[in-house]
Design an enzyme around this catalytic site. Structure first.
Site, mmCIF file in Angstrom:
data_model
loop_
_atom_site.group_PDB
_atom_site.id
_atom_site.type_symbol
_atom_site.label_atom_id
_atom_site.label_comp_id
_atom_site.label_asym_id
_atom_site.label_seq_id
_atom_site.Cartn_x
_atom_site.Cartn_y
_atom_site.Cartn_z
ATOM 1 N N SER A 227 -9.741 2.157 3.161
ATOM 2 C CA SER A 227 -8.701 2.933 1.955
ATOM 3 C C SER A 227 -7.633 1.768 1.244
ATOM 4 O O SER A 227 -7.015 2.596 0.442
ATOM 5 C CB SER A 227 -8.032 4.095 2.903
ATOM 6 O OG SER A 227 -7.170 3.382 4.051
ATOM 7 N N LYS B 104 0.928 -1.251 0.013
ATOM 8 C CA LYS B 104 0.020 0.008 0.090
ATOM 9 C C LYS B 104 1.093 1.217 0.096
ATOM 10 O O LYS B 104 2.028 1.160 0.915
ATOM 11 C CB LYS B 104 -0.826 0.043 1.252
ATOM 12 C CG LYS B 104 -1.912 1.200 1.440
ATOM 13 C CD LYS B 104 -2.709 1.034 2.732
ATOM 14 C CE LYS B 104 -3.945 2.034 2.382
ATOM 15 N NZ LYS B 104 -4.818 1.894 3.912
ATOM 16 N N SER C 3 -10.114 -0.123 7.131
ATOM 17 C CA SER C 3 -9.510 -0.058 5.892
ATOM 18 C C SER C 3 -8.744 -1.183 5.223
ATOM 19 O O SER C 3 -8.629 -1.368 4.229
ATOM 20 C CB SER C 3 -8.601 0.916 5.872
ATOM 21 O OG SER C 3 -9.131 2.215 6.144
#
Length: 485
Positions: A152, A77, A176
């Site tokens: 996210s 990420k 997330s």
């Protein structure tokens, strides 16, 4: 090389027996990413040159049989810093940021032989539930390109679900990892707060952020946690306790375990079809020999309000460092120092980040601190006590991961309050610092839904044991996304 029907074990076996080399696997992986990601848009940056050199070095040294990540491409990420590989947090303000060191979790993966294929899209600074808040692109759900992948960690989830990499790291501040895992029909593990180092993770809310994994199977989540868990001298919030083998309990019976099913997690706002899948899962656990009983977590209804005050307050403090002076975006044609600060932040941050900075600054301001931040912190304690009372009698808790399946792109992005409510079932876990995992639990109108298992602090081993037992009892993990279909 698609990983749609591969897991870490099968990939590792191919590397050990020589039917694949790290170099050939990586080359095929990048070829697949080039084809698939044109539609999914999960990757922000690819690491082709450095990864190719690393793969060649691994081939020369040989693949150790006891290192399941050796030679395996993974995704990271893009709010987790990577040395000499652009890290943006999906924000214009960090659009060209090139870190000079790795996050601890990246170092640990590299030490285990994993190869970073690239950096994955997210909501800017991990603030969002749909990956529509990225400054660069909107990632698509692997099952339906007209729907959001969640957030996210939407890029991480979509990359794994679409078969581009077998594992991706994500971060979970209020859901997330688990929410996008549920939306994409894969496994998302959020460890206990303090189990995994946050050093080198671009901070959103420091008392809530946790690094975890998105994988196709529960075993792959356990293998990943084996590598990334542990105390870190660079992160004072990590727990200095031993790291067990998280695969040791996989395959063991869960007969006799007691499971709580909170009534508050099946109430108003939860799609009845999603609730039905959770009840079906409860029946599967009963068939496996466990007891499932209704329990109560009465302060759940205050979780979203408390979370957004605490998280936004911590964000307003953490994001002060992005000022256009030391690194990152700086506005042009400025007249004075104040102009540098104001315009760099105004032009560099997106709307959702600005909204949360303003909310957090207000909550911490003189005259409002006691009414908002202090009160939210007190509610956080009450939520934690609710869990403690349930765990005095139960081994773990099951609940829906999300109230609904993935929604359409653009459907909720202009309504922040509705968007915030998407995390209502995951937020309490972060406020209490507990471990939780989302596993595929069926489909509603052709879209995957997730079952959330919530455990006691630092008891990820039992949580993964139960999640694995559920995974083995059904065939959801074998279902392949249709993408554009």
């Amino acid at each position: 090389m698609t990983y749609l029907k591969q897991d870490l074990t099968s990939v590792h076996e191919a590397l050990v027996n020589g039917s694949q080399t790290a170099s050939s696997l990586l080359k095929a992986t990048f070829a697949n990413i080039e084809q698939v990601d044109a539609d999914v848009q999960a990757f922000l940056t690819l690491n082709q040159e450095a990864a190719t050199k690393q793969a060649a070095a691994i081939d020369e040294a040989g693949i150790p049989a006891d290192q399941p990540f050796a030679g395996v491409p993974v995704g990271i990420k893009d709010n987790i810093v990577t040395k000499d590989l652009k890290t943006t947090a999906a924000s214009k303000i960090l659009g060209n940021f090139m870190p000079i060191y790795n996050a601890t979790v990246v170092d640990k993966l590299q030490a285990a032989g994993a190869i970073t294929a690239g950096k994955l899209n997210l909501d800017e600074f991990a603030m969002g539930s749909s990956t529509e808040n990225s400054a660069f692109q909107t990632t698509k759900n692997a099952w339906d390109y007209t729907r959001v992948p969640g957030g996210s960690s939407g890029g991480s989830a979509a990359a794994v679900a679409s078969g581009q990499v077998p594992m991706a790291l994500g971060t979970d501040t209020g859901g997330s990892i688990r929410q996008p895992a549920a939306f994409n029909g894969i496994v998302g593990l959020k460890p206990t707060y303090g189990r995994v180092s946050r050093w080198g993770v671009i901070a959103f809310a420091s008392s809530l952020d946790v690094v975890g994994s998105l994988t196709r199977t529960v075993k792959d989540a356990a293998l990943t946690l084996n590598v990334i868990a542990g105390h870190d001298d660079k992160d004072a919030t990590t727990a200095d306790i031993p790291v067990p083998d998280y695969t040791a309990k996989l395959g063991q019976s869960i007969k006799g375990m007691k499971i709580g099913l909170p009534s508050e997690y099946l109430g108003e706002g939860v799609d009845p079809a999603v609730a039905a899948q959770v009840q079906k899962a409860a029946d599967q656990f009963r068939a496996l020999g466990a007891t499932v009983e209704t329990v109560s977590l009465p302060h759940t209804k205050y979780a979203v309000a408390a979370y957004y005050i605490i998280a936004s307050s911590e964000a307003s403090s953490n994001l002060q460092r992005f000022d256009g002076i030391r690194y990152g975006f700086r506005a042009e044609d400025v007249k004075n120092l104040e102009d540098v600060y104001v315009r760099s932040r105004s032009e560099g941050f997106g709307p959702e980040v600005k909204r949360r900075i303003m909310l957090g600054t207000f909550s911490l301001s003189a005259g409002f601190y006691d009414a908002y931040f202090k009160k939210a912190a007190q509610v956080r304690t009450l939520i934690s006590r609710d869990f403690d009372q349930v765990f005095a009698d139960y081994d773990f808790i099951i609940a829906p991961t999300t109230p609904t399946p993935a929604f359409k792109i653009g459907e909720k992005v202009t309504d922040p309050l509705t968007m915030y409510m998407n995390d209502i079932l995951t937020i309490p876990v972060n406020l209490a610092g507990l471990p939780a995992v989302s596993v595929p639990a069926g489909f509603v109108a052709g879209m995957p839904v997730g079952l959330q298992l919530i455990g006691k602090q630092f008891d990820e081993a039992t949580l993964l044991q139960a999640a694995d037992a559920f995974e083995q009892a059904n065939d959801y993990v074998d279902q392949i996304p249709g993408g554009a279909n």
